[in-house]
Design a protein around this motif. Sequence first.
Motif, short mmCIF file in Angstrom:
data_model
loop_
_atom_site.label_atom_id
_atom_site.label_comp_id
_atom_site.label_asym_id
_atom_site.label_seq_id
_atom_site.Cartn_x
_atom_site.Cartn_y
_atom_site.Cartn_z
N ASN A 12 39.88 41.32 16.75
CA ASN A 12 41.21 41.56 16.22
C ASN A 12 41.20 42.74 15.25
O ASN A 12 40.16 43.08 14.68
CB ASN A 12 41.74 40.32 15.49
CG ASN A 12 40.82 39.86 14.37
OD1 ASN A 12 39.89 39.08 14.61
ND2 ASN A 12 41.04 40.35 13.16
N CYS A 13 42.38 43.36 15.08
CA CYS A 13 42.53 44.28 13.97
C CYS A 13 42.46 43.44 12.69
O CYS A 13 42.55 42.21 12.75
CB CYS A 13 43.85 45.03 14.08
SG CYS A 13 45.32 43.99 14.00
N ARG A 100 33.25 46.94 16.21
CA ARG A 100 33.51 46.62 14.81
C ARG A 100 34.64 45.61 14.62
O ARG A 100 34.76 45.01 13.55
CB ARG A 100 33.84 47.91 14.05
CG ARG A 100 32.67 48.88 13.92
CD ARG A 100 33.07 50.12 13.15
NE ARG A 100 31.96 51.04 12.95
CZ ARG A 100 31.06 50.94 11.99
NH1 ARG A 100 31.16 49.95 11.11
NH2 ARG A 100 30.09 51.81 11.87
N THR A 101 35.48 45.44 15.63
CA THR A 101 36.60 44.51 15.50
C THR A 101 36.26 43.09 15.94
O THR A 101 37.11 42.20 15.85
CB THR A 101 37.81 45.00 16.33
OG1 THR A 101 37.43 45.07 17.72
CG2 THR A 101 38.28 46.36 15.85
N LEU A 102 35.03 42.86 16.39
CA LEU A 102 34.65 41.52 16.83
C LEU A 102 34.35 40.63 15.62
O LEU A 102 33.75 41.07 14.65
CB LEU A 102 33.42 41.58 17.75
CG LEU A 102 33.60 42.41 19.03
CD1 LEU A 102 32.34 42.38 19.87
CD2 LEU A 102 34.80 41.92 19.85
N ARG A 103 34.74 39.35 15.72
CA ARG A 103 34.64 38.44 14.57
C ARG A 103 33.33 37.68 14.48
O ARG A 103 33.03 37.11 13.43
CB ARG A 103 35.79 37.43 14.62
CG ARG A 103 36.95 37.82 13.77
CD ARG A 103 37.92 36.70 13.43
NE ARG A 103 38.13 35.63 14.35
CZ ARG A 103 38.98 35.64 15.35
NH1 ARG A 103 39.68 36.74 15.61
NH2 ARG A 103 39.14 34.59 16.12
N LYS A 171 37.12 44.34 6.27
CA LYS A 171 37.96 45.54 6.35
C LYS A 171 37.12 46.80 6.49
O LYS A 171 37.38 47.63 7.38
CB LYS A 171 38.86 45.65 5.11
CG LYS A 171 39.81 46.85 5.20
CD LYS A 171 40.79 46.89 4.04
CE LYS A 171 40.14 47.35 2.75
NZ LYS A 171 41.13 47.64 1.69
N CYS A 172 36.12 46.96 5.65
CA CYS A 172 35.31 48.19 5.67
C CYS A 172 34.55 48.34 6.98
O CYS A 172 34.37 49.46 7.47
CB CYS A 172 34.35 48.22 4.49
SG CYS A 172 35.17 48.40 2.88
N ALA A 173 34.08 47.22 7.53
CA ALA A 173 33.36 47.29 8.82
C ALA A 173 34.29 47.79 9.92
O ALA A 173 33.88 48.58 10.77
CB ALA A 173 32.81 45.92 9.19
N ARG A 174 35.54 47.36 9.91
CA ARG A 174 36.47 47.75 10.96
C ARG A 174 36.83 49.23 10.91
O ARG A 174 37.05 49.85 11.95
CB ARG A 174 37.73 46.89 10.88
CG ARG A 174 37.56 45.52 11.56
CD ARG A 174 38.73 44.60 11.28
NE ARG A 174 38.64 43.40 12.12
CZ ARG A 174 37.78 42.40 11.91
NH1 ARG A 174 36.96 42.47 10.87
NH2 ARG A 174 37.74 41.36 12.72
#
Length: 284
Positions: A12-13, A100-103, A171-174
């Motif tokens: 997700n974003c 980077r958007t994977l949880r 947030k920073c990872a995304r």
Amino acid sequence: MSLVDDVLYHGNCHCGRYRFQVSAPRIDSAISCTCSLCAKKGYLWLLPAEGSFTVVKDEGCLVEYQSSTLKDRFCGYCGSGVEGVHLTGALREKFLVNIRTLREPYVNPFNLEPALRVIEAKGDTRSIETSSQESAEATAKSLFSCHCGDVRATLAVPLENEELKEDNCSKCARIAYIGTYPSKDNVTVYGRDRVFEYLTGRRFTGSTFCKICGVHVFSNVYGPPMSVFDKLPPQRKEVALSVYHKNMAMQPLNVRAMEGVKLDNLRPLIKREDEGTEGYDLEP
């Protein structure tokens, strides 16, 4: 590995307005493209198999920006780059998902770096127009810019003399943020009216993104209201206010937005905090 051995990943974003699932073998590597847009956004790509990607939630927040090498889609609310299709080179016409958007917590971007598959960009024709003042400044200063050139900043002191930090919070990872924190006196920002801002948590800092290309160049620092300090005992208040005034004098910049930056050369100077995304929860 067979399809039955695939892992179902959830992505997700950061704000959660766009969510998806993708099935893939356990992720222990990533694709990195050298084009200017991928570099500024720090993308780590996953090439999913056909039919393995499913949108779970879509509130119509994704904005599309196209460079000469990439058709990019990012969230127009939180700035997270989610997916893209390359237009040139070995990845041409391939649908890609930003890892980077994977949880899943074990998909740590820091751990993927040793196993990156680097794809050299072809046909990257990017150029930006700067004012005559900026051109003169850039000869003696570092220029930071979004991809389309609408949002820019100049740094009057050598980057190597400033503190450089990177962490992998949600947030920073995304946004692949690598921060530097010079004094406002040493930074000039152009295009403040051409960004959208995303605030989280206690809303003391706002990350800004170019409305056109979605690149993060600078942040705004707000800090807590002064009423917070009035509740502290005198000695603690003095120390807290000292930190507050120091933070308020900063103008954070995103190192990835620096023109011509060579991250490999800066790696020894970047302080990393590998704390992960614990505590990050999405609302239903």
